[in-house]
Design an enzyme around this catalytic site. Structure first.
Site, PDB file in Angstrom:
ATOM      1  N   ASP A 126      -3.968 -10.638  -7.666  1.00 42.00           N
ATOM      2  CA  ASP A 126      -2.868 -10.543  -6.711  1.00 42.00           C
ATOM      3  C   ASP A 126      -2.684 -11.835  -5.936  1.00 42.00           C
ATOM      4  OD1 ASP A 126      -0.924  -9.355  -4.834  1.00 42.00           O
ATOM      5  OD2 ASP A 126      -1.701  -7.458  -5.587  1.00 42.00           O
ATOM      6  N   TYR A 151       8.837  -3.856  -6.620  1.00 40.21           N
ATOM      7  CA  TYR A 151       7.512  -3.235  -6.722  1.00 40.21           C
ATOM      8  C   TYR A 151       6.963  -3.486  -8.124  1.00 40.21           C
ATOM      9  CZ  TYR A 151      10.049  -0.649  -3.110  1.00 40.21           C
ATOM     10  OH  TYR A 151      10.833  -0.311  -2.034  1.00 40.21           O
ATOM     11  N   ARG A 158       7.212   1.144   2.460  1.00 39.92           N
ATOM     12  CA  ARG A 158       8.337   0.469   1.814  1.00 39.92           C
ATOM     13  C   ARG A 158       9.486   1.445   1.570  1.00 39.92           C
ATOM     14  NH1 ARG A 158       6.865  -4.368  -0.643  1.00 39.92           N
ATOM     15  NH2 ARG A 158       9.108  -4.614  -0.936  1.00 39.92           N
ATOM     16  N   TRP A 211       4.273   1.290  -5.038  1.00 36.60           N
ATOM     17  CA  TRP A 211       4.961   0.986  -3.783  1.00 36.60           C
ATOM     18  C   TRP A 211       4.106   1.472  -2.626  1.00 36.60           C
ATOM     19  CZ3 TRP A 211       9.845   4.048  -5.576  1.00 36.60           C
ATOM     20  CH2 TRP A 211       9.542   5.407  -5.708  1.00 36.60           C
ATOM     21  N   LEU A 212       3.997   0.659  -1.601  1.00 39.33           N
ATOM     22  CA  LEU A 212       3.224   1.031  -0.420  1.00 39.33           C
ATOM     23  C   LEU A 212       4.019   2.026   0.408  1.00 39.33           C
ATOM     24  CD1 LEU A 212       1.733  -2.433   0.577  1.00 39.33           C
ATOM     25  CD2 LEU A 212       0.807  -0.695  -0.958  1.00 39.33           C
TER      26      LEU A 212
END
Length: 494
Positions: free
Chosen positions: A287, A176, A194, A190-191
């Site tokens: 990104d 992450y 995850r 962090w999504l």
């Protein structure tokens, strides 16, 4: 291909001409990214910047910048061998007992590899040769890169985050990104789906208001790093999988300030906690989509201890419009995915995630079609079988006479075998990567399936076209006289 730690691996790369040492002073602010990006696009070596401006710690970049180096990191000679890694994972995901002596003999290599799964716990470790804590903690001493001009702050990109949920024995390892916001503070992006985020959510439910222990390893050995980005079964730890790849048990050591176990050979380890009451806006950052992402709030990771090796190396990367290092990883790991999918769907011939599709947003699948509606079943299977494909927006399904990795073939199938209204599947309100600003709502969007297969009775009422095939006798005759025709003076064949 054996190595014990990152330094062993770098020695191996250098011996094979796959590592370049940069002695010229280079700035971690933008300059390293520019050099690494040019090198990766040219298929160049891993880069060790020995004199980053303003720092005494070298920076390692572009480590997995070619599929070959990804395969080497997984202990394989080339990318094609990664199919065997996928077969091993498929076996571990759904192990089957031997059906007899012959089957037992055939599976002995797999059972032998399983012996390397348990971790080896050490009392002391190289990653704890130097220790700083409390007010002496200063993340600004690490040459954390700023990758793009409009990035909010320096960003840790290859941090191997170690967590454990309150009701779990095994730890979770995940990669992450972490934004630097203070000498001892990082934002943990962090999504919610995850592993680390799930551990954190369970902790908050079980221990409201209490600090959540977290450790981050930087510069772990390649097998452990790659284990964290590979679709290992939920019942298998990333450390165990790394042991399988490496052929030796993963050595770990207990952290100084918490009970988490980290790779014993890691270059740097950050130990600390997340306070449930402390959040911060993260971003924007360039990104893997090629765009800057939206600002969003994530938990703050407070670092209480930094442990490291003598003469530690900082491992980093950048993300941007493909090709970048994550895209290269995607190309290599694609070979791992194929056997796992084939275990569940034997009709799948090939599966391809084009790197230009941001590595996971578009998939091309070829199948041995067996019945009407078969392509739609495969679409649904791809979206639901592995978490890695939860965010795949487009799935194109073709017959096995199409090369999934050749856009000429795929576009031909789409334009000749599809009716847009009949053969397009749209699914609304599904999970989507929150970085995908094209979706109408953050984290929620639609998916499209394209059935580019030949249509069976029940799928069409028309007589289906027959593909043109050359007369093999004529082809053989023209092959025999081709050179005499001398159409191409340079001897080029057609």
């Amino acid at each position: 291909m054996k190595y014990n730690d990152l330094r062993d691996f770098l020695t191996l790369l250098e011996q094979q001409g796959e590592l370049k040492r940069i002695t010229l002073p280079v700035d971690p602010h933008l300059e390293i990214t520019e050099i690494a990006d040019r090198t990766l696009r040219a298929g160049g070596p891993a880069l060790l910047f020995e004199n980053p401006k303003g720092y005494s710690m070298p920076v390692l970049c572009n480590l997995f910048g070619t599929p070959k180096r990804v395969a080497m990191g997984m202990g394989q000679e080339d990318v094609s061998a990664l199919r065997e890694v996928g077969k091993l994972l498929a076996f571990l995901k759904e192990p089957e007992p031997p059906k007899g002596f012959r089957d037992l003999f055939d599976k002995l290599p797999q059972f032998k590899q399983v012996l390397n799964m348990p971790t080896k716990r050490l009392r002391g470790a190289p990653c704890q040769q130097k220790i700083v804590s409390g007010d002496d903690v200063d993340l600004n001493r690490i040459p954390i890169m700023t990758c793009w001009p409009e990035d909010a702050a320096p960003l840790i990109t290859w941090g191997l985050t170690v967590t454990r949920g309150p009701h779990k024995e095994r730890q979770n390892l995940g990669i992450y990104r972490q934004q630097l916001i203070g000498k001892n503070k990082l934002i943990m992006r962090w999504l919610s789906h995850r592993g680390g985020a799930l551990d954190y959510q369970e902790w908050c439910a079980a221990h409201p208001g209490e600090r959540f222990p977290v450790s981050v390893a930087l510069g772990a050995d390649p097998a452990t790093i790659l284990g964290a980005v590979t679709p290992v079964p939920d019942t298998l730890s990333e450390y165990a999988f790394a042991g399988l790849l490496r052929g030796t048990k993963t050595e770990v050591v207990k952290c100084i300030s918490n009970d988490l176990e980290v790779p014993a050979s890691a270059e740097i380890v950050l130990e600390g906690y997340i306070d449930p009451d402390e959040m911060a806006p993260e971003g924007p950052y360039g990104d893997h989509t090629g765009y800057y992402n939206e600002v969003d709030s994530f938990p703050v990771f407070t670092v209480t201890h930094i442990t490291q090796r003598e003469d530690a190396i900082y491992h980093s990367t950048y993300t941007g419009r493909p090709p970048d290092e994550p895209a290269v990883l995607g190309v290599a790991l694609n070979e791992v995915f194929v056997p796992i999918l084939q275990k569940q769907f034997p009709e799948i011939v090939d599966f391809y995630l084009p790197p230009e599709g941001c590595s996971y947003r578009l998939a091309v699948v070829t199948i041995k079609k067996q019945y009407a509606g078969h392509a739609k079943r495969v679409m649904m299977g791809v979206w639901s079988f592995l978490r890695q494909f939860m965010y795949t927006k487009f799935v194109i399904v073709c017959d096995d006479d199409v090369n999934a990795r050749d856009w000429n073939d795929v576009i031909w199938a789409i334009t000749t075998r599809m009716d847009p209204a009949r053969d397009t599947v749209l699914v609304e309100n599904t999970p989507i990567d929150y970085l995908d600003f094209a979706s109408p709502v953050s984290g929620l969007g639609s998916k499209m399936g394209l059935d580019a297969t030949n249509k069976w009775p029940g799928e069409t009422q028309r007589e289906w076209g027959r593909p043109i095939k050359k007369d093999p006798d004529v082809v053989a005759h023209i092959d025999a006289i081709w050179d005499e025709l001398a159409i191409f003076n340079n001897g080029k064949s057609a």
